[in-house]
Design a protein around this motif. Structure first.
Motif, short mmCIF file in Angstrom:
data_model
loop_
_atom_site.label_atom_id
_atom_site.label_comp_id
_atom_site.label_asym_id
_atom_site.label_seq_id
_atom_site.Cartn_x
_atom_site.Cartn_y
_atom_site.Cartn_z
N LYS A 20 0.83 -1.20 0.00
CA LYS A 20 0.00 0.00 0.00
C LYS A 20 0.87 1.26 0.00
O LYS A 20 1.85 1.34 0.72
CB LYS A 20 -0.94 0.00 1.20
N ILE A 21 0.48 2.22 -0.82
CA ILE A 21 1.23 3.47 -0.96
C ILE A 21 0.61 4.53 -0.05
O ILE A 21 -0.62 4.66 0.04
CB ILE A 21 1.20 3.95 -2.42
N ASN A 22 1.46 5.28 0.59
CA ASN A 22 1.04 6.36 1.49
C ASN A 22 1.66 7.68 1.01
O ASN A 22 2.66 7.67 0.30
CB ASN A 22 1.47 6.05 2.91
N LYS A 23 1.06 8.78 1.41
CA LYS A 23 1.50 10.07 0.89
C LYS A 23 1.57 11.13 1.99
O LYS A 23 0.63 11.29 2.77
CB LYS A 23 0.54 10.54 -0.21
N VAL A 24 2.70 11.83 2.03
CA VAL A 24 2.85 12.98 2.92
C VAL A 24 3.03 14.23 2.06
O VAL A 24 3.82 14.22 1.11
CB VAL A 24 4.08 12.84 3.84
N THR A 25 2.30 15.28 2.38
CA THR A 25 2.50 16.58 1.74
C THR A 25 3.32 17.46 2.67
O THR A 25 3.02 17.57 3.86
CB THR A 25 1.15 17.26 1.45
N TYR A 26 4.38 18.03 2.11
CA TYR A 26 5.25 18.93 2.87
C TYR A 26 5.15 20.33 2.30
O TYR A 26 5.06 20.52 1.08
CB TYR A 26 6.71 18.49 2.79
N ASN A 27 5.20 21.30 3.19
CA ASN A 27 5.33 22.69 2.79
C ASN A 27 6.69 23.21 3.24
O ASN A 27 7.38 22.57 4.03
CB ASN A 27 4.21 23.54 3.38
N ARG A 28 7.06 24.37 2.73
CA ARG A 28 8.39 24.90 2.99
C ARG A 28 8.29 26.36 3.39
O ARG A 28 7.56 27.14 2.77
CB ARG A 28 9.24 24.77 1.72
N ASP A 68 6.06 3.28 0.74
CA ASP A 68 5.52 2.06 1.30
C ASP A 68 6.55 1.53 2.29
O ASP A 68 7.37 2.30 2.80
CB ASP A 68 5.16 1.04 0.20
N ALA A 69 6.55 0.26 2.57
CA ALA A 69 7.49 -0.26 3.57
C ALA A 69 8.91 -0.34 3.04
O ALA A 69 9.86 -0.44 3.83
CB ALA A 69 7.04 -1.66 4.02
N ASN A 70 9.09 -0.26 1.72
CA ASN A 70 10.40 -0.51 1.13
C ASN A 70 11.01 0.68 0.40
O ASN A 70 12.23 0.80 0.30
CB ASN A 70 10.31 -1.69 0.15
N GLN A 71 10.18 1.58 -0.12
CA GLN A 71 10.70 2.63 -0.99
C GLN A 71 9.96 3.94 -0.78
O GLN A 71 8.85 3.97 -0.26
CB GLN A 71 10.62 2.19 -2.45
N SER A 72 10.60 5.03 -1.23
CA SER A 72 9.98 6.34 -1.14
C SER A 72 10.37 7.17 -2.36
O SER A 72 11.40 6.93 -3.00
CB SER A 72 10.39 7.07 0.14
N TYR A 73 9.54 8.18 -2.64
CA TYR A 73 9.76 9.06 -3.79
C TYR A 73 9.30 10.46 -3.41
O TYR A 73 8.13 10.67 -3.06
CB TYR A 73 8.99 8.54 -5.00
N PHE A 74 10.22 11.43 -3.47
CA PHE A 74 9.93 12.81 -3.07
C PHE A 74 10.07 13.74 -4.26
O PHE A 74 11.08 13.71 -4.97
CB PHE A 74 10.90 13.24 -1.97
N SER A 75 9.06 14.59 -4.50
CA SER A 75 9.10 15.50 -5.66
C SER A 75 8.21 16.70 -5.41
O SER A 75 7.37 16.73 -4.50
CB SER A 75 8.64 14.77 -6.93
N LEU A 76 8.41 17.73 -6.25
CA LEU A 76 7.62 18.95 -6.17
C LEU A 76 6.23 18.70 -6.73
O LEU A 76 6.06 18.03 -7.76
CB LEU A 76 8.31 20.05 -6.98
N ASP A 213 -4.12 6.04 -4.05
CA ASP A 213 -4.08 5.44 -5.38
C ASP A 213 -2.95 6.07 -6.18
O ASP A 213 -3.17 6.89 -7.07
CB ASP A 213 -5.42 5.64 -6.08
N HIS A 214 -1.72 5.72 -5.86
CA HIS A 214 -0.54 6.21 -6.55
C HIS A 214 0.44 5.06 -6.78
O HIS A 214 0.34 4.02 -6.13
CB HIS A 214 0.17 7.31 -5.74
#
Length: 237
Positions: A20-28, A68-76, A213-214
């Motif tokens: 399952k994919i999870n999502k965090v939104t970050y601000n700056r 998820d438990a194994n990988q992550s992807y961070f982007s604008l 759903d990503h």
């Protein structure tokens, strides 16, 4: 600084599913007063005001961390905003152009990190292994939203990530979400990073969604270069 963290799942967090994919939104946000203080002896008042106004535009940016438990992807995230003046809009567009190609990927199973970027018009894919960061864990803690977070200080940011010598880098992570991921290149802590302070910049989580759903796709564009070699050259520029 006031943080409003929205949680879209109302149950006790027990663990991260492998699939399952999870999502965090970050601000700056940027510490504008610190910029003024640090640069006041080097620039005229009018030039300094322009620098500060430009830095203030970073507040319009937001980023996503998929994991998820194994990988992550961070982007604008895509930015759809129209500012009041043409000058402000042009400055924001310049910032977006600089950072939109920056993507960060971590894969624990393959022991791999990827950093996609452009430099001098050339697309690069900076490659390295994981767990290169030397964190000092502290007992300091605070609440971010409903999560208890602990502070960690990065001891080798200059050596591994080519930050300026002496730059203070600290992260706040929560063991309640037991994955070693976070914004930008920052990873390797015993919990998800919800806030990181890098010099005058703070990235903070403003929203967390579970089971979204990503898809997580590692970046592939760019000429591959080892991170150690790349950052060594970067320091010499």
């Amino acid at each position: 600084m006031k943080y409003i963290l929205i949680f879209l799942l109302c149950f006790a967090f027990q663990g991260i599913s492998q699939n399952k994919i999870n999502k965090v939104t970050y601000n700056r946000v940027v510490n504008l007063e610190a910029i003024k203080e640090n640069l006041k002896s080097d620039f005229s008042e009018s030039s300094l005001n322009k620098i500060v106004e430009g830095a203030d535009n970073y507040k319009h940016l937001s980023y996503s961390l998929l994991f998820d438990a194994n990988q992550s992807y961070f982007s604008l995230n895509d930015i759809k905003i129209t500012l009041d003046s043409d000058n402000e809009q042009n400055e924001l567009n310049k910032i977006i152009k600089r950072v939109k190609h920056q993507k960060y990927y971590v894969n624990l199973k393959d022991n791999k990190t990827l950093y996609a970027m452009t430099m001098g018009g050339e697309k690069l894919l900076v490659v390295d292994s994981t767990k290169q960061l030397n964190w000092k864990l502290t007992k300091d803690y605070k609440k971010i939203g409903d999560y208890t977070c602990f502070k960690a200080q990065l001891l080798n940011g200059s050596e591994v990530l080519a930050y300026k010598d002496g730059m203070a880098i600290e992260a706040w992570y929560t063991p309640q979400i037991p994955v070693p991921f976070g914004p930008l290149q920052f990873e390797g802590l015993p919990g998800l990073i919800l806030e990181v302070n890098v010099g005058n910049n703070t990235y903070f989580a403003s929203e967390i969604k579970f089971d979204v759903d990503h898809k997580i796709e590692q970046p592939t564009e760019g000429k591959e270069v080892q991170r150690k070699t790349f950052f060594l050259k970067l320091k010499l520029i």
